[in-house]
Design a protein around this motif. Structure first.
Motif, PDB file in Angstrom:
ATOM      1  N   ARG A  39       0.784  -1.124   0.184  1.00  0.00           N
ATOM      2  CA  ARG A  39       0.062  -0.018  -0.093  1.00  0.00           C
ATOM      3  C   ARG A  39       1.034   1.224   0.048  1.00  0.00           C
ATOM      4  O   ARG A  39       0.552   2.263  -0.746  1.00  0.00           O
ATOM      5  CB  ARG A  39      -0.990   0.028   1.265  1.00  0.00           C
ATOM      6  CG  ARG A  39      -2.014  -0.981   0.993  1.00  0.00           C
ATOM      7  CD  ARG A  39      -2.873  -0.906   2.425  1.00  0.00           C
ATOM      8  NE  ARG A  39      -4.203  -1.659   2.249  1.00  0.00           N
ATOM      9  CZ  ARG A  39      -5.185  -1.368   1.851  1.00  0.00           C
ATOM     10  NH1 ARG A  39      -5.539  -0.003   1.463  1.00  0.00           N
ATOM     11  NH2 ARG A  39      -6.440  -2.019   1.562  1.00  0.00           N
ATOM     12  N   ALA A  40       1.941   1.137   0.635  1.00  0.00           N
ATOM     13  CA  ALA A  40       2.852   2.419   0.964  1.00  0.00           C
ATOM     14  C   ALA A  40       3.437   2.703  -0.708  1.00  0.00           C
ATOM     15  O   ALA A  40       3.616   3.874  -0.931  1.00  0.00           O
ATOM     16  CB  ALA A  40       4.032   2.266   1.930  1.00  0.00           C
ATOM     17  N   VAL A  41       3.871   1.763  -1.311  1.00  0.00           N
ATOM     18  CA  VAL A  41       4.428   1.757  -2.749  1.00  0.00           C
ATOM     19  C   VAL A  41       3.381   2.221  -3.467  1.00  0.00           C
ATOM     20  O   VAL A  41       3.601   3.187  -4.286  1.00  0.00           O
ATOM     21  CB  VAL A  41       5.024   0.337  -3.170  1.00  0.00           C
ATOM     22  CG1 VAL A  41       5.586   0.740  -4.447  1.00  0.00           C
ATOM     23  CG2 VAL A  41       6.290   0.005  -2.175  1.00  0.00           C
ATOM     24  N   ALA A  42       2.190   1.742  -3.218  1.00  0.00           N
ATOM     25  CA  ALA A  42       1.127   2.342  -4.076  1.00  0.00           C
ATOM     26  C   ALA A  42       0.736   3.757  -3.849  1.00  0.00           C
ATOM     27  O   ALA A  42       0.526   4.527  -4.884  1.00  0.00           O
ATOM     28  CB  ALA A  42      -0.272   1.494  -3.645  1.00  0.00           C
ATOM     29  N   PHE A  43       0.568   4.183  -2.635  1.00  0.00           N
ATOM     30  CA  PHE A  43       0.705   5.486  -2.291  1.00  0.00           C
ATOM     31  C   PHE A  43       1.729   6.449  -2.886  1.00  0.00           C
ATOM     32  O   PHE A  43       1.478   7.621  -3.330  1.00  0.00           O
ATOM     33  CB  PHE A  43       0.604   5.582  -0.716  1.00  0.00           C
ATOM     34  CG  PHE A  43       0.114   7.148  -0.181  1.00  0.00           C
ATOM     35  CD1 PHE A  43      -0.897   7.746  -0.577  1.00  0.00           C
ATOM     36  CD2 PHE A  43       1.178   7.732   0.604  1.00  0.00           C
ATOM     37  CE1 PHE A  43      -1.015   9.174   0.155  1.00  0.00           C
ATOM     38  CE2 PHE A  43       1.130   8.925   1.100  1.00  0.00           C
ATOM     39  CZ  PHE A  43      -0.222   9.706   0.765  1.00  0.00           C
ATOM     40  N   HIS A  71       9.726   1.549   6.747  1.00  0.00           N
ATOM     41  CA  HIS A  71       9.798   0.788   7.947  1.00  0.00           C
ATOM     42  C   HIS A  71       8.599   1.051   8.919  1.00  0.00           C
ATOM     43  O   HIS A  71       7.804   1.781   8.594  1.00  0.00           O
ATOM     44  CB  HIS A  71      10.895   1.543   8.486  1.00  0.00           C
ATOM     45  CG  HIS A  71      10.621   2.708   9.374  1.00  0.00           C
ATOM     46  ND1 HIS A  71      10.776   4.026   8.780  1.00  0.00           N
ATOM     47  CD2 HIS A  71      10.548   3.003  10.685  1.00  0.00           C
ATOM     48  CE1 HIS A  71      10.501   4.948   9.514  1.00  0.00           C
ATOM     49  NE2 HIS A  71      10.160   4.564  10.741  1.00  0.00           N
ATOM     50  N   PHE A  72       8.417   0.045   9.826  1.00  0.00           N
ATOM     51  CA  PHE A  72       7.272   0.044  10.825  1.00  0.00           C
ATOM     52  C   PHE A  72       7.910   0.559  12.151  1.00  0.00           C
ATOM     53  O   PHE A  72       9.035   0.250  12.470  1.00  0.00           O
ATOM     54  CB  PHE A  72       6.768  -1.444  11.019  1.00  0.00           C
ATOM     55  CG  PHE A  72       6.178  -1.938   9.919  1.00  0.00           C
ATOM     56  CD1 PHE A  72       4.870  -1.811   9.663  1.00  0.00           C
ATOM     57  CD2 PHE A  72       6.864  -3.010   8.975  1.00  0.00           C
ATOM     58  CE1 PHE A  72       4.022  -2.509   8.738  1.00  0.00           C
ATOM     59  CE2 PHE A  72       6.112  -3.495   8.223  1.00  0.00           C
ATOM     60  CZ  PHE A  72       4.825  -3.114   7.553  1.00  0.00           C
ATOM     61  N   TYR A  84       5.748   3.470   8.015  1.00  0.00           N
ATOM     62  CA  TYR A  84       6.361   4.746   7.568  1.00  0.00           C
ATOM     63  C   TYR A  84       6.925   4.821   6.018  1.00  0.00           C
ATOM     64  O   TYR A  84       7.635   3.856   5.890  1.00  0.00           O
ATOM     65  CB  TYR A  84       7.456   4.997   8.539  1.00  0.00           C
ATOM     66  CG  TYR A  84       7.005   5.761   9.702  1.00  0.00           C
ATOM     67  CD1 TYR A  84       7.330   7.081  10.111  1.00  0.00           C
ATOM     68  CD2 TYR A  84       6.207   4.726  10.753  1.00  0.00           C
ATOM     69  CE1 TYR A  84       6.821   7.742  11.105  1.00  0.00           C
ATOM     70  CE2 TYR A  84       5.590   5.522  11.956  1.00  0.00           C
ATOM     71  CZ  TYR A  84       6.009   7.059  12.346  1.00  0.00           C
ATOM     72  OH  TYR A  84       5.547   7.491  13.519  1.00  0.00           O
ATOM     73  N   LEU A  85       6.846   5.859   5.470  1.00  0.00           N
ATOM     74  CA  LEU A  85       7.434   5.915   3.823  1.00  0.00           C
ATOM     75  C   LEU A  85       8.261   7.169   3.897  1.00  0.00           C
ATOM     76  O   LEU A  85       7.761   8.028   4.223  1.00  0.00           O
ATOM     77  CB  LEU A  85       6.230   6.090   2.766  1.00  0.00           C
ATOM     78  CG  LEU A  85       6.456   6.519   1.628  1.00  0.00           C
ATOM     79  CD1 LEU A  85       7.094   5.574   0.889  1.00  0.00           C
ATOM     80  CD2 LEU A  85       5.274   6.978   0.732  1.00  0.00           C
ATOM     81  N   ILE A  94      -2.738   5.164   3.689  1.00  0.00           N
ATOM     82  CA  ILE A  94      -2.731   3.947   2.922  1.00  0.00           C
ATOM     83  C   ILE A  94      -3.997   2.999   3.041  1.00  0.00           C
ATOM     84  O   ILE A  94      -4.139   2.109   2.216  1.00  0.00           O
ATOM     85  CB  ILE A  94      -1.410   3.084   3.213  1.00  0.00           C
ATOM     86  CG1 ILE A  94      -1.467   2.622   4.510  1.00  0.00           C
ATOM     87  CG2 ILE A  94       0.051   3.951   2.881  1.00  0.00           C
ATOM     88  CD1 ILE A  94      -0.194   1.443   4.783  1.00  0.00           C
ATOM     89  N   ARG A  95      -4.697   3.389   4.068  1.00  0.00           N
ATOM     90  CA  ARG A  95      -6.013   2.742   4.335  1.00  0.00           C
ATOM     91  C   ARG A  95      -7.041   3.188   3.476  1.00  0.00           C
ATOM     92  O   ARG A  95      -8.255   2.786   3.723  1.00  0.00           O
ATOM     93  CB  ARG A  95      -6.487   2.602   5.658  1.00  0.00           C
ATOM     94  CG  ARG A  95      -5.085   1.998   6.709  1.00  0.00           C
ATOM     95  CD  ARG A  95      -4.585   0.680   6.341  1.00  0.00           C
ATOM     96  NE  ARG A  95      -3.581   0.235   7.154  1.00  0.00           N
ATOM     97  CZ  ARG A  95      -2.937  -0.834   7.176  1.00  0.00           C
ATOM     98  NH1 ARG A  95      -3.544  -1.623   6.268  1.00  0.00           N
ATOM     99  NH2 ARG A  95      -1.767  -1.107   7.624  1.00  0.00           N
TER     100      ARG A  95
END
Length: 229
Positions: A39-43, A71-72, A84-85, A94-95
């Motif tokens: 999701r982070a990459v998509a965002f 990273h988380f 975290y992006l 991302i949700r």
């Protein structure tokens, strides 16, 4: 004390993350939400206007992977780690439904999967980890001691997701969410690279009629059985 790897795979909106968080907390294990990574990459791609309804700038996304740092970070007030992006907390962003509508398209890209799988395997090399996603038991940790494959009817999953989004204040319709769920199911199960399939040795968990507590207790017993062996 014996440590094991717990791999939870399944369709979207089956409650994989909820179950994984419960297990990690009860066992004192590390929890890794691989879906949040995709999701982070998509965002990131959406922020750079590399995704539209008709096309996706795959080459640009692949070239930029080196600049995407994920990273988380554990949030004690929430009781779980947030995504975290590039140093920024993007857990809420991302949700969104818009990210949900694009994440499966990002997950189809082999170079993205390769990079994230490598990171996921590094996170779980010491065991004592609960990881959920689409290919954890088949690709990331094919030797995991316990594999769970979660499923439920598409309408049941869409209703759960719809209620979550409405509770967060997002303006969506049930029909939009159902369409998204069914579209993601198709993409996830038909992609060439690491499609969503049940590992041969996975335990199937259909939670269409189970409460969160019922499924947690059921799987926790499976964990205890594995730890005894």
């Amino acid at each position: 004390m014996k440590k094991i790897t717990i791999a939870i795979d399944g369709f979207s909106s089956t409650g994989k993350s909820t179950l994984a968080k419960q297990l990690a907390k009860a066992l004192g294990y590390v929890y890794v939400d691989t879906g949040a990574m995709y999701r982070a990459v998509a965002f990131f791609a959406m922020q750079n206007n590399w995704i539209s309804e008709v096309e996706i700038a795959k080459d640009q996304i692949v070239k930029s992977l080196v600049n995407i740092k994920l990273h988380f970070q554990f949030n004690p007030s929430l009781g779980f780690a947030e995504m975290y992006l590039n140093g920024n907390n993007v857990e809420n962003e991302i949700r969104s439904l818009s990210v949900s509508q694009n994440v499966s398209r990002i997950a189809e890209i082999s170079e993205v999967r390769s990079k994230l799988v490598e990171q996921q395997q590094e996170m779980g090399k010491e065991k004592a980890v609960v990881m959920d996603g689409r290919d954890i038991g088949t690709v990331v940790f094919p030797d995991a001691e316990l594999k769970i494959f979660m499923t439920a009817s598409s309408r049941t999953r869409a209703q759960r997701r719809f209620e979550e989004l409405v509770e967060k204040g997002q303006r969506v319709t049930f029909e939009e969410v159902l369409e998204n769920v069914e579209k993601r199911d198709y993409i996830d199960t038909h992609r060439i690279d690491s499609p969503l399939v049940k590992a041969e040795d996975a335990v199937v968990l259909d939670n269409s009629t189970l409460s969160k507590e019922e499924q947690f207790q059921l799987v926790l017993q499976l964990v205890h059985d594995k730890l005894k062996n």
